[in-house]
Motif scaffolding. Structure first.
Motif, PDB file in Angstrom:
ATOM      1  N   HIS A 131       0.825  -1.207   0.000  1.00  0.00           N
ATOM      2  CA  HIS A 131       0.000   0.000   0.000  1.00  0.00           C
ATOM      3  C   HIS A 131       0.858   1.254   0.000  1.00  0.00           C
ATOM      4  CE1 HIS A 131      -2.697   3.024   2.047  1.00  0.00           C
ATOM      5  NE2 HIS A 131      -3.427   2.649   1.032  1.00  0.00           N
ATOM      6  N   ALA A 132       1.966   1.238   0.745  1.00  0.00           N
ATOM      7  CA  ALA A 132       2.863   2.397   0.775  1.00  0.00           C
ATOM      8  C   ALA A 132       3.509   2.627  -0.585  1.00  0.00           C
ATOM      9  CB  ALA A 132       3.933   2.196   1.847  1.00  0.00           C
ATOM     10  N   VAL A 133       3.978   1.565  -1.221  1.00  0.00           N
ATOM     11  CA  VAL A 133       4.616   1.691  -2.536  1.00  0.00           C
ATOM     12  C   VAL A 133       3.626   2.239  -3.554  1.00  0.00           C
ATOM     13  CG1 VAL A 133       5.651   0.409  -4.446  1.00  0.00           C
ATOM     14  CG2 VAL A 133       6.324  -0.100  -2.095  1.00  0.00           C
ATOM     15  N   TRP A 134       2.410   1.718  -3.538  1.00  0.00           N
ATOM     16  CA  TRP A 134       1.386   2.171  -4.489  1.00  0.00           C
ATOM     17  C   TRP A 134       1.066   3.646  -4.293  1.00  0.00           C
ATOM     18  CZ3 TRP A 134      -0.750   1.220  -8.913  1.00  0.00           C
ATOM     19  CH2 TRP A 134      -1.993   1.750  -9.235  1.00  0.00           C
ATOM     20  N   GLY A 135       0.824   4.045  -3.051  1.00  0.00           N
ATOM     21  CA  GLY A 135       0.471   5.439  -2.779  1.00  0.00           C
ATOM     22  C   GLY A 135       1.604   6.399  -3.083  1.00  0.00           C
ATOM     23  N   MET A 136       2.832   6.030  -2.697  1.00  0.00           N
ATOM     24  CA  MET A 136       3.965   6.912  -2.943  1.00  0.00           C
ATOM     25  C   MET A 136       4.298   6.989  -4.426  1.00  0.00           C
ATOM     26  SD  MET A 136       6.412   5.942   0.323  1.00  0.00           S
ATOM     27  CE  MET A 136       7.593   7.259   0.044  1.00  0.00           C
ATOM     28  N   ALA A 137       4.143   5.896  -5.153  1.00  0.00           N
ATOM     29  CA  ALA A 137       4.421   5.911  -6.590  1.00  0.00           C
ATOM     30  C   ALA A 137       3.477   6.855  -7.325  1.00  0.00           C
ATOM     31  CB  ALA A 137       4.313   4.489  -7.156  1.00  0.00           C
ATOM     32  N   ARG A 138       2.208   6.840  -6.961  1.00  0.00           N
ATOM     33  CA  ARG A 138       1.245   7.736  -7.631  1.00  0.00           C
ATOM     34  C   ARG A 138       1.564   9.199  -7.380  1.00  0.00           C
ATOM     35  NH1 ARG A 138      -4.767   6.281  -6.260  1.00  0.00           N
ATOM     36  NH2 ARG A 138      -3.914   6.313  -4.149  1.00  0.00           N
ATOM     37  N   LYS A 139       2.091   9.504  -6.196  1.00  0.00           N
ATOM     38  CA  LYS A 139       2.362  10.892  -5.838  1.00  0.00           C
ATOM     39  C   LYS A 139       3.742  11.349  -6.278  1.00  0.00           C
ATOM     40  CE  LYS A 139       1.267  14.709  -3.571  1.00  0.00           C
ATOM     41  NZ  LYS A 139       0.126  15.553  -3.943  1.00  0.00           N
ATOM     42  N   LEU A 140       4.740  10.497  -6.139  1.00  0.00           N
ATOM     43  CA  LEU A 140       6.122  10.907  -6.335  1.00  0.00           C
ATOM     44  C   LEU A 140       6.705  10.509  -7.687  1.00  0.00           C
ATOM     45  CD1 LEU A 140       7.476  10.001  -2.786  1.00  0.00           C
ATOM     46  CD2 LEU A 140       6.654  12.213  -3.600  1.00  0.00           C
ATOM     47  N   CYS A 141       6.006   9.673  -8.429  1.00  0.00           N
ATOM     48  CA  CYS A 141       6.462   9.275  -9.770  1.00  0.00           C
ATOM     49  C   CYS A 141       5.342   9.511 -10.789  1.00  0.00           C
ATOM     50  CB  CYS A 141       6.887   7.811  -9.784  1.00  0.00           C
ATOM     51  SG  CYS A 141       8.191   7.399  -8.615  1.00  0.00           S
ATOM     52  N   PRO A 142       4.878  10.761 -10.927  1.00  0.00           N
ATOM     53  CA  PRO A 142       3.715  11.021 -11.785  1.00  0.00           C
ATOM     54  C   PRO A 142       4.051  11.144 -13.266  1.00  0.00           C
ATOM     55  CG  PRO A 142       4.430  13.061 -10.771  1.00  0.00           C
ATOM     56  CD  PRO A 142       5.337  11.980 -10.241  1.00  0.00           C
ATOM     57  N   ASP A 143       5.328  11.103 -13.639  1.00  0.00           N
ATOM     58  CA  ASP A 143       5.712  11.286 -15.031  1.00  0.00           C
ATOM     59  C   ASP A 143       6.737  10.233 -15.421  1.00  0.00           C
ATOM     60  OD1 ASP A 143       8.425  12.395 -14.285  1.00  0.00           O
ATOM     61  OD2 ASP A 143       7.145  13.951 -13.407  1.00  0.00           O
ATOM     62  N   GLN A 144       7.064  10.188 -16.711  1.00  0.00           N
ATOM     63  CA  GLN A 144       7.958   9.156 -17.217  1.00  0.00           C
ATOM     64  C   GLN A 144       9.372   9.280 -16.651  1.00  0.00           C
ATOM     65  OE1 GLN A 144       7.735   9.421 -21.486  1.00  0.00           O
ATOM     66  NE2 GLN A 144       5.676   8.518 -21.592  1.00  0.00           N
ATOM     67  N   ARG A 145       9.837  10.500 -16.443  1.00  0.00           N
ATOM     68  CA  ARG A 145      11.202  10.675 -15.956  1.00  0.00           C
ATOM     69  C   ARG A 145      11.373  10.098 -14.554  1.00  0.00           C
ATOM     70  NH1 ARG A 145      12.297  16.988 -17.781  1.00  0.00           N
ATOM     71  NH2 ARG A 145      12.084  16.649 -20.042  1.00  0.00           N
ATOM     72  N   ARG A 146      10.470  10.456 -13.666  1.00  0.00           N
ATOM     73  CA  ARG A 146      10.601   9.967 -12.297  1.00  0.00           C
ATOM     74  C   ARG A 146      10.262   8.489 -12.188  1.00  0.00           C
ATOM     75  NH1 ARG A 146       7.858  14.933  -9.053  1.00  0.00           N
ATOM     76  NH2 ARG A 146       7.056  15.426 -11.137  1.00  0.00           N
TER      77      ARG A 146
END
Length: 398
Positions: A131-146
């Motif tokens: 759940h932490a990985v999913w939530g943080m990925a949506r917020k902190l990796c919103p584009d192709q570069r990140r």
């Protein structure tokens, strides 16, 4: 409400929140970061997703137990110095007490029901981290570069492994952020205020260095068992990156090869430490209790304090400068890349060791998926999911 009353309320809030986590946060340091995120970012909203990821990245850089350092900083953020002490105490003592009881001969892990509960609690850690990985990925990796930086971090952790892989991933992610993420997002919307002045930070740094250099000399010139013990556990806490399992070889060389603890007792305590919540560094309390030259309470308390002390001193030393650093425009691009790397590190850890050590069949997978949905869809607090999955562990084990 007066300032004094507000401070007391904050202390109560910090202590109760971390006590629940100290009793329920199974799964090791990566899982602890997931529990902290669920409780303090999602539920209590003490800080934002970006602020939390910044703090995690900082603590991954420092020697010592990263999850305990993050918890200490969260307590400091909410309740000042007393809040930091309350957070560390509440999160650390439950597992330390259990390990001291284990050293004293209490059979706390026997029986099929107990084994089922422990199995369910380990499955809960899988759901929490996912759940932490999913939530943080949506917020902190919103584009192709990140997203690419996060993927590169996964590959680095898998190829290099251990704390070296984690630190390398964050460093490379930070460099990539400076090169690729300059035009993404704005400046920090608000400052995380840690009540630590530069002078306090400098004193903490001086204490860290003085103890690291002075204790070995004192142990050499003195025949005191207490001084030798203080030196051994302080150096173990000061010279390890990644915490947890990484500190075990250092502890083994200090307490087993010196004859303070037998090899069988060392391995038995390590096995017990794997089966309880809270930081693995509390294994030091077991070792301190096992040393026959000292009383059980004194030996356990001394070992526990000394192994945590260097990491907490270093954190206090850097916080005043880190708070100012992260406000710089260039630092923001750096932290965007580092935060994406943190997501990758958590993602890699979700698979190995969290997933591979626990999900061994369809029953465990179904239970972990239930926990993930309870967190993400039904929005249950982490402690409630832990209780439910502990009961589920009994069902699938019996």
């Amino acid at each position: 409400m007066s300032d004094a009353r507000r401070s007391i309320e904050h202390l109560k809030e910090v202590f109760s929140a971390f006590l629940i986590l100290g009793l329920t946060s199974f799964g090791g340091p990566i899982a602890h970061l997931g529990y902290f995120r669920a409780e303090f970012v999602t539920r209590r909203r003490w800080l934002s997703e970006e602020d939390y990821a910044d703090l995690v990245a900082l603590c991954q850089f420092l020697p010592g137990p990263a999850s305990s350092q993050v918890g200490f900083a969260l307590g400091l953020l909410r309740g000042g110095g007393w809040g930091a002490a309350a957070a560390w105490t509440a999160f650390t003592l439950p597992s330390a007490i259990v390990l001291v009881l284990f050293a004293s001969g209490a059979a706390v892990f026997d029986g099929p029901v107990s084994q089922g509960i422990l199995h369910g609690l380990k499955v809960a850690a899988v759901a929490i981290v996912a759940h932490a990985v999913w939530g943080m990925a949506r917020k902190l990796c919103p584009d192709q570069r990140r997203a690419g930086i996060a993927l590169a971090a996964v590959l680095l952790v898998v190829l290099i492994g251990g704390p070296v892989g984690m630190v390398t991933a964050i460093v490379i992610g930070a460099v990539a952020g400076m090169l690729l993420c300059r035009d993404q997002g704005g400046p920090v919307s608000h400052e995380l205020y840690f009540p630590v002045s530069r002078r306090v930070g400098q004193v903490a740094a001086a204490c860290f260095i003085a103890l690291l250099i002075g204790l070995p000399w004192l142990a050499w010139v003195s025949s005191s068992m207490v001084v030798s013990m203080i030196d051994a556990f302080y150096r173990a806490g000061a010279l390890v990156f990644g915490g947890g399992h990484v500190v075990l070889p250092l502890l083994e060389s200090e307490v087993v090869q010196s004859g303070w603890v037998t090899p069988d007792s060392f391995l038995a305590g390590y096995g017990a430490a794997q089966a309880i919540p809270g930081p693995l560094f509390t294994f030091a309390a077991y070792l301190g209790a096992e040393m026959g030259a000292l009383s059980v309470p004194f030996g356990a308390a001394l070992a526990l304090i000394m192994i945590f002390l260097p990491g907490l001193l270093l954190l206090v030393a850097v916080l005043p400068y880190w708070s100012r650093f992260r406000r710089l425009e260039r630092a923001q691009s750096l932290m965007r890349g580092a935060n994406a790397a943190v997501v990758g590190i958590l993602g890699a850890a979700l698979y190995q060791p969290v997933w591979t050590s626990v999900i061994v069949g369809s029953s465990e997978f179904a239970l972990a998926l239930t926990g993930f949905l309870l967190l993400s869809v039904w929005k249950l607090p982490a402690w409630a999911v832990v209780v439910i999955l502990a009961a589920g562990g009994i069902v699938i084990t019996l």
